[in-house]
Design a protein around this motif. Sequence first.
Motif, short mmCIF file in Angstrom:
data_model
loop_
_atom_site.label_atom_id
_atom_site.label_comp_id
_atom_site.label_asym_id
_atom_site.label_seq_id
_atom_site.Cartn_x
_atom_site.Cartn_y
_atom_site.Cartn_z
N LYS A 236 11.50 -15.19 -0.75
CA LYS A 236 11.10 -16.56 -0.13
C LYS A 236 9.80 -16.46 -0.47
CE LYS A 236 10.36 -19.31 4.20
NZ LYS A 236 10.36 -19.35 5.41
N VAL A 237 9.23 -17.48 -1.14
CA VAL A 237 8.02 -17.74 -1.94
C VAL A 237 7.36 -19.01 -1.79
CG1 VAL A 237 6.85 -17.28 -4.30
CG2 VAL A 237 8.84 -16.18 -3.78
N LYS A 238 5.96 -19.15 -1.66
CA LYS A 238 5.29 -20.56 -1.76
C LYS A 238 4.10 -20.54 -2.71
CE LYS A 238 2.19 -19.93 2.13
NZ LYS A 238 2.00 -20.30 3.36
N LYS B 55 18.26 -7.80 -0.82
CA LYS B 55 17.89 -8.39 -2.15
C LYS B 55 16.53 -7.50 -2.59
CE LYS B 55 20.23 -12.03 -2.22
NZ LYS B 55 21.46 -12.65 -2.84
N LYS B 56 16.35 -6.32 -1.88
CA LYS B 56 14.90 -5.58 -2.20
C LYS B 56 14.82 -5.14 -3.69
CE LYS B 56 13.64 -3.98 2.24
NZ LYS B 56 13.25 -2.85 3.16
N VAL B 57 16.00 -4.55 -4.24
CA VAL B 57 15.71 -3.78 -5.52
C VAL B 57 15.53 -5.00 -6.51
CG1 VAL B 57 17.10 -2.63 -7.05
CG2 VAL B 57 17.35 -1.78 -4.79
N SER B 58 16.35 -5.94 -6.60
CA SER B 58 15.97 -7.04 -7.62
C SER B 58 14.80 -7.80 -7.28
CB SER B 58 17.30 -8.10 -7.67
OG SER B 58 17.27 -8.67 -6.49
N ILE B 59 14.40 -7.87 -6.20
CA ILE B 59 12.91 -8.50 -5.89
C ILE B 59 11.78 -7.70 -6.14
CG2 ILE B 59 11.47 -9.43 -4.17
CD1 ILE B 59 13.95 -10.60 -2.79
N TYR B 60 11.93 -6.44 -5.80
CA TYR B 60 10.95 -5.19 -6.43
C TYR B 60 10.80 -5.32 -7.83
CZ TYR B 60 10.80 -2.97 -1.60
OH TYR B 60 10.49 -2.67 -0.46
N LYS B 61 11.83 -5.37 -8.68
CA LYS B 61 11.68 -5.49 -10.13
C LYS B 61 11.05 -6.52 -10.66
CE LYS B 61 16.07 -3.06 -11.02
NZ LYS B 61 17.39 -3.18 -11.64
N VAL B 62 10.94 -7.80 -10.05
CA VAL B 62 10.48 -8.96 -10.45
C VAL B 62 8.74 -8.79 -9.87
CG1 VAL B 62 10.27 -11.58 -10.12
CG2 VAL B 62 12.39 -10.34 -10.15
N VAL B 63 8.67 -8.42 -8.68
CA VAL B 63 7.17 -8.10 -8.47
C VAL B 63 6.68 -7.02 -9.26
CG1 VAL B 63 6.01 -7.08 -6.34
CG2 VAL B 63 7.74 -8.53 -5.84
N ARG B 64 7.33 -5.95 -9.56
CA ARG B 64 6.47 -5.08 -10.51
C ARG B 64 6.28 -5.73 -11.78
NH1 ARG B 64 8.83 -1.48 -14.38
NH2 ARG B 64 7.12 0.15 -14.52
N SER B 65 6.92 -6.58 -12.08
CA SER B 65 6.91 -7.20 -13.52
C SER B 65 5.70 -8.26 -13.32
CB SER B 65 7.89 -7.97 -13.78
OG SER B 65 7.69 -8.98 -14.98
N ILE B 66 5.82 -9.13 -12.36
CA ILE B 66 4.78 -10.04 -12.06
C ILE B 66 3.28 -9.54 -11.90
CG2 ILE B 66 3.99 -11.99 -10.68
CD1 ILE B 66 6.84 -12.76 -10.60
N LEU C 207 11.00 -15.18 -8.54
CA LEU C 207 11.12 -14.33 -7.46
C LEU C 207 12.39 -15.30 -6.57
CD1 LEU C 207 7.44 -13.85 -6.72
CD2 LEU C 207 9.18 -12.38 -6.69
N GLU C 208 12.34 -16.50 -6.51
CA GLU C 208 13.48 -17.24 -5.82
C GLU C 208 14.86 -16.70 -6.35
OE1 GLU C 208 12.20 -21.36 -5.95
OE2 GLU C 208 11.26 -21.10 -4.10
#
Length: 130
Positions: A126-128, A74-85, A120-121
């Motif tokens: 996995k986020v808290k 799931k790295k690619v999709s998560i990286y996009k969200v991380v970059r945005s946030i 992110l989820e």
Amino acid sequence: MSTVNEILEKLKTLTLLEASELVSKIEETFGVDASAPAGGAVMMAAPAGAAEAAPKEEEKTLFDVVLEEIPADKKVSIYKVVRSIANIAVNQVKEFTGTLPKALKEGISKEEAQAAKQQLEDAGAKVKIV
């Protein structure tokens, strides 16, 4: 120095035993019960520092979003969200997520934290919220 300030300074120097004796004397002299809720005599009889020893817990208003784990698939999709946030450049995302867990956003409102967590989820991370 006023009388109240003088008394307050004296109270600060009392030992626990002396403070207990003071409470007993105040109860006896003024006909009050220091164990009764509320009332000026209770506050007056409390030893200095008693309020500090048991501070009222305040409701938390600022939160951190902590990224705990990124599944390999799931790295690619998560990286996009991380970059945005996180509002970071594409080339910084891999380095930023290199060591987890890591706070992605800090000191934000509960609503913002929940929205970021949901994004992110949804991407698979996995986020808290802390």
